[in-house]
Design an enzyme around this catalytic site. Structure first.
Site, mmCIF file in Angstrom:
data_model
loop_
_atom_site.group_PDB
_atom_site.id
_atom_site.type_symbol
_atom_site.label_atom_id
_atom_site.label_comp_id
_atom_site.label_asym_id
_atom_site.label_seq_id
_atom_site.Cartn_x
_atom_site.Cartn_y
_atom_site.Cartn_z
ATOM 1 N N TYR A 308 0.842 -1.190 0.000
ATOM 2 C CA TYR A 308 0.000 0.000 0.000
ATOM 3 C C TYR A 308 0.880 1.243 0.000
ATOM 4 O O TYR A 308 2.046 1.222 0.392
ATOM 5 C CB TYR A 308 -0.939 0.033 1.217
ATOM 6 C CG TYR A 308 -0.246 -0.136 2.549
ATOM 7 C CD1 TYR A 308 0.314 0.951 3.211
ATOM 8 C CD2 TYR A 308 -0.156 -1.387 3.147
ATOM 9 C CE1 TYR A 308 0.957 0.808 4.432
ATOM 10 C CE2 TYR A 308 0.479 -1.553 4.365
ATOM 11 C CZ TYR A 308 1.032 -0.456 5.010
ATOM 12 O OH TYR A 308 1.661 -0.609 6.204
ATOM 13 N N SER A 321 7.195 1.214 15.770
ATOM 14 C CA SER A 321 7.249 0.371 14.578
ATOM 15 C C SER A 321 6.137 0.691 13.594
ATOM 16 O O SER A 321 6.103 0.121 12.502
ATOM 17 C CB SER A 321 7.183 -1.107 14.970
ATOM 18 O OG SER A 321 5.964 -1.398 15.632
ATOM 19 N N GLY A 322 5.236 1.612 13.939
ATOM 20 C CA GLY A 322 4.286 2.076 12.953
ATOM 21 C C GLY A 322 2.831 1.792 13.213
ATOM 22 O O GLY A 322 2.014 1.861 12.302
ATOM 23 N N HIS A 326 -6.068 5.864 13.236
ATOM 24 C CA HIS A 326 -6.160 6.891 12.198
ATOM 25 C C HIS A 326 -7.442 6.755 11.383
ATOM 26 O O HIS A 326 -8.177 5.755 11.484
ATOM 27 C CB HIS A 326 -4.942 6.817 11.271
ATOM 28 C CG HIS A 326 -4.795 5.533 10.521
ATOM 29 N ND1 HIS A 326 -5.588 5.180 9.456
ATOM 30 C CD2 HIS A 326 -3.928 4.491 10.692
ATOM 31 C CE1 HIS A 326 -5.229 4.004 8.986
ATOM 32 N NE2 HIS A 326 -4.223 3.550 9.724
ATOM 33 N N HIS A 342 -3.635 -3.529 8.345
ATOM 34 C CA HIS A 342 -2.296 -4.133 8.456
ATOM 35 C C HIS A 342 -1.708 -3.941 9.856
ATOM 36 O O HIS A 342 -0.496 -3.985 10.035
ATOM 37 C CB HIS A 342 -1.361 -3.529 7.414
ATOM 38 C CG HIS A 342 -1.688 -3.946 6.010
ATOM 39 N ND1 HIS A 342 -2.629 -3.295 5.245
ATOM 40 C CD2 HIS A 342 -1.214 -4.974 5.243
ATOM 41 C CE1 HIS A 342 -2.719 -3.875 4.053
ATOM 42 N NE2 HIS A 342 -1.872 -4.908 4.033
ATOM 43 N N CYS A 344 -2.924 -1.330 12.170
ATOM 44 C CA CYS A 344 -3.427 -0.108 12.785
ATOM 45 C C CYS A 344 -4.901 -0.256 13.159
ATOM 46 O O CYS A 344 -5.581 -1.188 12.739
ATOM 47 C CB CYS A 344 -3.265 1.078 11.834
ATOM 48 S SG CYS A 344 -1.552 1.598 11.612
#
Length: 418
Positions: A308, A321-322, A326, A342, A344
């Site tokens: 993505y 790490s992300g 959101h 993925h 989140c």
């Protein structure tokens, strides 16, 4: 450090001994126990060097001893010029007081000694001396975090050392010198995350709308033969309301609480199989209105079925790490029904805007019932609250017999997942 010690016992005159130390001046002042305390100047002597200009060895303890059988020591207070007290112990019979915390090098001390004779008449003596400043020693500098400001109740206090400290006895000296105080007061403890980093947290979260202050009493204090404490800038933060976002991955629902009162329920989607969201308590690390999220930053090859490259808005970061909370307008149909991200936590743009404007750095996001693993304790953000309190205490050099060392904290990475 603490320090006025009060007790009663036996003795007549005083011998004040800074073992290996000397006093450069002395005098008397009032005592609240009596309007006219006697001056015991002719009853006091000092061990150590007597010559003018000589200084006390800061590595030797301070000792006050009563002589004879007709009097006793009732109180000893030792303080340096910056207001740091020297802790000490007074014998039950009032015959001897000795310091239990180290003296600082290159420092001026004032020692106030109170006595009482056999008739109950009080005496008082004020002693002043300077300690020597050894040359050629390194300094251990400390940096407190986060930056001054207002945070959520989950924000740990951090202490970064510029040199490693591995020895447990040396760690105990460092830990005793790093003070954290809060109003309202709560019990808390340091945890040695690594040889160069400590985290401080209470047993539970900080109180809402509290003031938390951290400072170091280590300056010029001996840590090892070649290392002394350096100066450190104190830190003051405040906390806001207690905001907790409880994310139930199985129910696809986030429930947000303010001060334990439910204020909103939000349909969400979390990580799909193979990318399941981590379970556990996470502390909000940062907020970004816009982030461009690319799968390559989390090891997903470009062009693969899971790749993505998306513009993401209202992004609230909870791991280095992300992992974010959101806006995910592309998955609105699955929010409240299925996990398709993925890793989140995604929600509609209006809900993400509300969440973004409600939550703050240091607030808490807790994920339950996910198929993913557990939140890391220290190497991917602040997972501190996932450690049970008794185990946390084992990471202190002074709260238990065994110190604890975890992984190096907070690698400053910048990948994102959606």
């Amino acid at each position: 450090m603490t320090t006025t010690v009060i007790s009663r016992g036996a003795g007549a005159a005083l011998l004040v001994a800074a073992l290996g130390a000397s006093a450069t001046a002395c005098g008397s002042d009032g005592n609240p126990l009596a309007a006219y305390p006697y001056d015991a100047a002719d009853q006091i002597s000092f061990s150590g060097p007597k010559e003018a200009g000589k200084k006390a060895d800061p590595d030797k303890p301070l000792e006050v001893t009563a002589q004879g059988a007709d009097g006793r020591i009732t109180d000893v207070t030792a303080m340096d010029a910056t207001g740091r007290h020297v802790s000490g112990e007074l014998a039950a019979d009032g015959s001897r007081w000795h310091s239990t915390s180290p003296l600082a090098a290159g420092t001026h001390y004032t020692v106030r000694v109170s006595t009482e004779d056999e008739a109950g008449k009080p005496g008082r003596k004020v002693l002043m001396f300077d300690t020597d400043k050894p040359e050629g020693q390194q300094r251990l500098n400390v940096t407190f975090g986060p930056e001054a400001g207002t945070y959520g109740v989950g924000q740990p206090i951090t202490a970064e050392l510029d040199q490693p400290v591995k020895d447990k006895a040396q760690r105990a000296i460092v830990e005793r010198g790093l003070r954290v105080d809060s109003k309202p007061s709560v019990q808390g403890s340091w945890y040695w995350v690594s040889d160069k980093e400590l985290h401080y947290r209470p047993q539970d979260y900080w109180p809402a709308n509290a003031t938390v202050e951290a400072h170091s009493n280590l300056e010029n204090i001996k840590i090892s033969d070649r290392l002394r404490g350096g100066a450190a800038k104190p830190l003051k933060i405040t906390t806001g309301d207690r905001i907790v976002a409880l994310t139930d991955a199985a129910k696809h629902l986030m429930t947000v609480y303010r001060n334990d009162e439910k204020i909103k329920e939000i349909p969400i989607t979390t990580g799909k199989p193979g990318f399941a969201t981590r379970n556990g308590i996470k502390v909000v690390l940062a907020k970004q209105y816009f982030v461009r999220m690319k799968s390559s930053t989390v090891g997903i090859a470009e062009g693969s079925k899971d790749s993505y490259d998306l513009p993401v808005y209202y992004a609230t970061r909870v791991t280095w790490s992300g992992e974010y909370v959101h806006a995910a307008p592309w998955s609105v149909g699955s929010q409240g029904a299925a996990n398709v991200s993925h890793g989140c936590t995604g929600m509609s743009t209006p809900n993400a805007s509300w969440f973004f404007n409600t939550i703050h750095e240091g607030d808490l996001v807790q994920v339950v019932n996910s198929a993913g693993g557990d939140m890391e304790l220290f190497d991917n953000g602040f997972g501190d609250w996932n450690m049970p309190w008794q185990k946390w205490l084992q990471g202190s050099a002074i709260a238990s017999d065994e110190g604890g060392v975890g992984a190096q904290n907070k690698p400053r990475l910048s990948p994102q997942s959606v």
